[in-house]
Design an enzyme around this catalytic site. Structure first.
Site, short mmCIF file in Angstrom:
data_model
loop_
_atom_site.label_atom_id
_atom_site.label_comp_id
_atom_site.label_asym_id
_atom_site.label_seq_id
_atom_site.Cartn_x
_atom_site.Cartn_y
_atom_site.Cartn_z
N ASP A 89 17.60 29.58 18.74
CA ASP A 89 17.74 28.36 19.54
C ASP A 89 16.54 28.04 20.43
OD1 ASP A 89 20.30 27.41 18.74
OD2 ASP A 89 21.21 29.08 19.83
N ASP A 103 21.91 24.29 12.06
CA ASP A 103 21.29 23.93 13.34
C ASP A 103 19.82 24.34 13.39
OD1 ASP A 103 24.05 24.77 13.27
OD2 ASP A 103 24.21 24.46 15.43
N ARG A 142 28.68 17.83 12.73
CA ARG A 142 27.41 18.10 13.43
C ARG A 142 26.45 18.87 12.54
NH1 ARG A 142 29.31 20.03 17.74
NH2 ARG A 142 28.51 22.15 17.84
#
Length: 406
Positions: free
Chosen positions: A121, A183, A255
């Site tokens: 991240d 992601d 998402r």
């Protein structure tokens, strides 16, 4: 199961709107609203002893009126979004006070540039904060933080597999030897940027390898995506595609598909390889074809409780922002279709059905964080606000005849 979820929707007040977007989107009015809400949040964060710049707004639950903040640590993947919101708000308002607060909150994340990678991240954490900060100020100290963090992110790359490891912490408990989540596509932007701004050129190769392997292994024949790809570390081959935050392994989690649309748009921008432009359209079209009338997705397109399932405004904001950029790379017909779709999405998100208004200091209502974990369901979530204001700024630039990127 379906009856239980329907009942829960009634109790929690999920937005199950089925109307078409109405009215004309006034971008400046929407950005003025964001500026007002930003000021409300800054006021809320102030205490008698000032602001704790290590505490970042994260969410406001459906039955709450104030931000829940979390400490900016290596585990808090959302810590970069609030500084990013402030940078975007400063870009629009030119308010020196907002600039100062953006700098203060951004500085709280500097530690990430000189500690080992906790997980993937780092792009969310540092490029949303320091990346926007450098873009607007050209502060050389910001640039160095980005370059150092890009090097740290690269340590998670496995050349045998060809992707960046997402969650080291999930390797043993889940028996996911090398896991990559969709992601992770968003973090490639920081690697591309670093490679062309004085960082190691190898970072470009890592980003391309990750995009290629993900494109090959993490999508079904219909171009819907798996949330997680699990790879063998010896052969580099795909073991399985599964979900972690979606409804089931076989479903299209909204998402996750949004990250794919945004990510491959960025990869095309940085490489100009037409295969990524083609792929970005394919993953976009399957998303657009299945949207409800108001263009804001259900949290998972295959939740059997639809139309009584919660929406995910965060996915809607991510896609709106991505499509505004994608539209600029395509001929008039296709490009206009994507741009018009983005405007429809933003029109809905800017309506009373989705804006928080006076009820909360956030920008948007109705996002879903982690349904299987019963976490952040029908909440205001900071990354929804981040991509919403980003999309509005992109549209404003397009309307004024500038490029979509600032």
């Amino acid at each position: 199961m379906k009856k239980i979820v329907v009942g829960l929707a009634v109790v929690l007040g999920f937005c199950t709107c089925a109307h078409q977007p109405s009215g004309t989107l006034d971008v400046n009015k929407a950005l003025d609203y964001c500026a007002k809400q930003t000021q409300r949040t800054l006021t809320e964060l102030k205490t008698d002893s000032g602001i704790d710049y290590t505490m970042m707004p994260r969410n406001i639950m459906a039955d709450e009126q104030h931000w829940n903040c979390r400490k900016a640590t290596k585990e808090e993947w959302c810590a970069g979004f609030w500084p990013g919101v402030l940078w975007y708000d400063y870009e629009y308002t030119k308010d020196k006070q907002v600039l100062e607060e953006a700098e203060n909150f951004t500085h709280s994340l500097k530690f990430l540039s000189h500690i080992p990678a906790y997980d993937h991240d780092l792009g969310f954490l540092v490029f949303c904060s320091y990346g926007n900060g450098y873009r607007l100020t050209k502060n050389p100290a910001y640039k160095q933080v980005i370059l150092d963090t890009a090097d740290t992110l690269a340590t998670l790359f496995n050349p045998i597999v060809g992707t960046i490891l997402s969650w080291p912490r999930e390797v043993e408990p889940r028996n996911w030897p090398h896991n990559t989540i969709m992601d992770n596509m968003i973090n490639l932007e920081m690697l591309f940027w670093a490679a062309k701004n004085g960082g190691n050129p190898y970072l470009y190769d890592i980003a391309v390898s990750h995009a290629d392997k993900t494109m090959k292994s993490q999508f079904r024949p219909d171009y819907t995506s798996y949330h997680v790809a699990v790879y063998d570390t010896i052969t580099g081959n795909l073991i399985k595609g599964v979900t972690h935050q979606g409804y089931a392994d076989s479903t299209m989690w909204a998402r996750g598909q949004a990250w794919a649309i945004y990510g491959y748009t960025v990869v095309y921008r940085e490489t100009k390889d037409p295969k990524y432009l083609d792929f970005a359209q394919k993953v976009t079209d399957v998303y657009l074809d299945r949207l409800p009338e108001d263009k804001v997705p259900y949290w998972d397109f295959d939740d059997p409780s639809i139309p009584n399932a919660p929406r995910d405004a965060s996915a809607g904001a991510v896609v709106a922002s991505a499509l505004l950029e994608l539209s600029t790379y395509l001929p008039n017909g296709t490009g206009k279709r994507y741009k018009d779709a983005a405007i429809e999405m933003l029109t809905s998100l800017s309506s009373d059905s989705y804006q928080s208004g006076e009820s909360k200091p956030s920008f948007l209502l109705h996002s879903v964080g982690h349904w299987p974990n019963h976490s952040e369901i029908d909440a205001s979530i900071i990354y929804a606000d981040y991509y919403y204001i980003e999309a509005l700024l992109r549209l404003k630039r397009l309307q004024e005849g500038y490029g979509v990127l600032g």
